[in-house]
Design an enzyme around this catalytic site. Structure first.
Site, PDB file in Angstrom:
ATOM      1  N   HIS A 116      -5.458   2.760  -7.116  1.00  0.00           N
ATOM      2  CA  HIS A 116      -5.657   3.724  -8.222  1.00  0.00           C
ATOM      3  C   HIS A 116      -5.971   5.115  -7.676  1.00  0.00           C
ATOM      4  CE1 HIS A 116      -5.553   1.165 -11.934  1.00  0.00           C
ATOM      5  NE2 HIS A 116      -5.602   0.244 -10.993  1.00  0.00           N
ATOM      6  N   SER A 120      21.293  -8.568 -16.205  1.00  0.00           N
ATOM      7  CA  SER A 120      20.337  -8.940 -15.158  1.00  0.00           C
ATOM      8  C   SER A 120      20.182 -10.450 -15.149  1.00  0.00           C
ATOM      9  CB  SER A 120      18.986  -8.282 -15.442  1.00  0.00           C
ATOM     10  OG  SER A 120      17.963  -8.964 -14.748  1.00  0.00           O
ATOM     11  N   GLY A 148       2.030  -7.881  -9.996  1.00  0.00           N
ATOM     12  CA  GLY A 148       1.422  -6.695  -9.391  1.00  0.00           C
ATOM     13  C   GLY A 148       2.109  -6.309  -8.094  1.00  0.00           C
ATOM     14  N   SER A 179       5.168  -4.670  -8.040  1.00  0.00           N
ATOM     15  CA  SER A 179       6.116  -3.577  -8.322  1.00  0.00           C
ATOM     16  C   SER A 179       7.550  -4.028  -8.524  1.00  0.00           C
ATOM     17  CB  SER A 179       6.083  -2.518  -7.218  1.00  0.00           C
ATOM     18  OG  SER A 179       4.877  -1.871  -7.247  1.00  0.00           O
ATOM     19  N   SER A 180       7.711  -5.096  -9.288  1.00  0.00           N
ATOM     20  CA  SER A 180       9.071  -5.500  -9.625  1.00  0.00           C
ATOM     21  C   SER A 180       9.763  -4.380 -10.394  1.00  0.00           C
ATOM     22  CB  SER A 180       9.066  -6.788 -10.445  1.00  0.00           C
ATOM     23  OG  SER A 180       8.253  -6.636 -11.586  1.00  0.00           O
ATOM     24  N   ASP A 235       4.454   3.214  -6.144  1.00  0.00           N
ATOM     25  CA  ASP A 235       5.413   2.109  -6.059  1.00  0.00           C
ATOM     26  C   ASP A 235       6.831   2.613  -5.775  1.00  0.00           C
ATOM     27  OD1 ASP A 235       3.100   0.915  -6.884  1.00  0.00           O
ATOM     28  OD2 ASP A 235       3.769   0.613  -8.947  1.00  0.00           O
TER      29      ASP A 235
HETATM   30  C1  GLA Z   1       0.184   0.316 -10.182  1.00  0.00           C
HETATM   31  C2  GLA Z   1       0.778   1.703 -10.364  1.00  0.00           C
HETATM   32  C3  GLA Z   1       0.572   2.556  -9.116  1.00  0.00           C
HETATM   33  C4  GLA Z   1      -0.877   2.519  -8.650  1.00  0.00           C
HETATM   34  C5  GLA Z   1      -1.404   1.087  -8.608  1.00  0.00           C
HETATM   35  C6  GLA Z   1      -2.865   1.009  -8.295  1.00  0.00           C
HETATM   36  O1  GLA Z   1       0.905  -0.376  -9.219  1.00  0.00           O
HETATM   37  O2  GLA Z   1       2.148   1.607 -10.640  1.00  0.00           O
HETATM   38  O3  GLA Z   1       1.000   3.861  -9.382  1.00  0.00           O
HETATM   39  O4  GLA Z   1      -1.687   3.332  -9.448  1.00  0.00           O
HETATM   40  O5  GLA Z   1      -1.174   0.398  -9.822  1.00  0.00           O
HETATM   41  O6  GLA Z   1      -3.123   1.452  -7.007  1.00  0.00           O
END
Ligand code: GLA
Length: 394
Positions: free
Chosen positions: A39, A72, A127, A129-130, A178
């Protein structure tokens, strides 16, 4: 994990059977796991993510009539539209694909239609980043179809297009880590990104007899349900109350002077977390695994107690990993579910994974998933050989 060659072949084949189109380009972009700096991106801070070997593959073929057709392997509904009629109101999963095409068209980088099919090995809602991997794979494939060369300017454009799709179309107010790692990561390294200066640099990881284990608690996380946005708003309030541009400029003393107890704790997480990133880079460089353990423990406690984005499943997974022999473990990503990241000796991977499985079963939680995060490379596209072009009718 499905192998890249299988996913590429599957995407090309689906494009052929669904649309009768022969792919000219396959784009690839990875998911990520963040080692530390959580964050902190939207607070102009530092982050240290690693690109996963798990990635999204987008097979694409050009069209000359402006029509866009996207399917997809992970989604039942196809998307159909026209390049000139795309806008920010695109809904559902298409926000991450057609939304990117809209932002690329706005930037003048894509002007015609295409057929596209996506396949992905990035776990959804973990968590990892798909969504950024889908955005960036879509973008590089579309740019490849448009005949462009992926130089550094264009890489920056891909990051920007992904961020715009995520924040303006999917309406997840995320910070850009991400998409940045999905594009700029180098194989074998982590990416140190400074969101104040915009600079990034590869941090080669000489892990030796150690590896990075990611454990998905399978508690689904969502970045659009308010928890993430409220943390971001609290950070912005803290910076405003202190008269600062961002919490990157704040000292711990300044933060401790904040009147609102909740805002104070949120800001404390950000300031202490930013301060943990460079020591983590040093400890990784010198192989100081005890220091990694301390840094990860402090980071996890800060996210649990000050930022309040952990959940019992994440806490149990972290405690169990460390108890079973990991050097360090912490929750990773946006929080409220998702995954933990551990650094551990190679020969402890099986015992740590088994210990977490057992602890989850005993607690009555669903079975978690484990994957090894061998640091991979960022987004790219491959042009298919000329003799494979358009061998079937469109
Ligand atoms: C998600 C958001 C990122 C980042 C993280 C926490 O993955 O997409 O931009 O803020 O949470 O680090």
């Amino acid at each position: 994990m499905l192998e890249p060659t299988d996913l590429t072949a599957r995407a090309i084949e689906a494009l052929r059977t669904t649309f009768g189109a022969e792919a000219t380009v396959v784009g690839r972009a990875p998911g990520r796991v963040n080692l530390i700096g959580e964050h902190t991106d939207y607070n102009a801070g530092l982050v240290l993510p690693v690109a996963l070997p798990h990635a999204t593959y987008a097979a694409a073929a050009p069209r000359t009539d402006g029509v866009i057709r996207i399917t997809s392997g992970q989604e039942p509904e196809p998307f159909t539209g026209h390049i000139d009629e795309l806008g920010p109101e695109i809904e559902g999963w298409a926000a991450y694909v057609a939304g990117v095409l809209w932002t690329l068209r706005e930037a003048g980088l894509v002007t015609d239609g295409l057929d596209m099919h996506l396949e992905s090995s990035v776990p959804l809602g973990a968590g990892l980043s798909s969504s950024a991997s889908v955005e960036c794979a879509t973008a590089v494939a579309a740019l490849g179809v448009a005949g462009r060369t992926l130089d550094e300017d264009l890489q920056r454009a891909v990051v920007a297009a992904g961020i715009r799709a995520e924040t303006e179309v999917a309406k997840a107010p995320t910070g850009g880590m991400d998409q940045s790692v999905a594009v700029f990561a180098e194989a074998g390294g982590a990416l140190l990104i400074d969101f104040d200066s915009g600079a990034h640099r590869n941090v080669p990881l000489a892990l030796g007899e150690r590896t990075i284990l990611v454990t998905d608690t399978r508690v689904k996380h969502q970045l659009t349900d308010g928890g993430y946005a409220s943390r971001r708003a609290q950070c912005e309030k803290a910076a405003a109350d202190l008269g600062l541009r961002s919490l990157r400029e704040a000292t711990l003393d300044q933060v401790e002077s904040l009147g609102d107890e909740v805002v104070r704790r949120r800001a404390r997480h950000i300031v202490t977390e930013i301060a943990r990133v460079e020591p983590t880079v040093s400890a990784l460089g010198s192989g100081d695994w005890a220091a990694i353990g301390d840094l990860f423990a402090a980071s996890h406690a800060s996210m649990r107690d000050d930022f309040e984005i952990s959940v019992p499943e994440l806490d149990l997974a972290v405690a169990t990993a460390v108890g079973a022999g990991a050097d360090g473990a912490r929750m990773t990503g946006g929080g409220f579910g998702g995954s933990i990241v551990s650094i551990l000796p190679l020969d402890a991977v099986d015992s740590v994974s088994a210990a977490i499985d057992k602890a989850f079963a005993e607690a009555g939680y669903g079975a978690p998933g484990h994957l090894i995060a061998s640091p991979s490379a960022g987004a790219m596209f491959t042009e298919l050989p000329f003799d494979k072009l358009r061998t079937s009718p469109r």
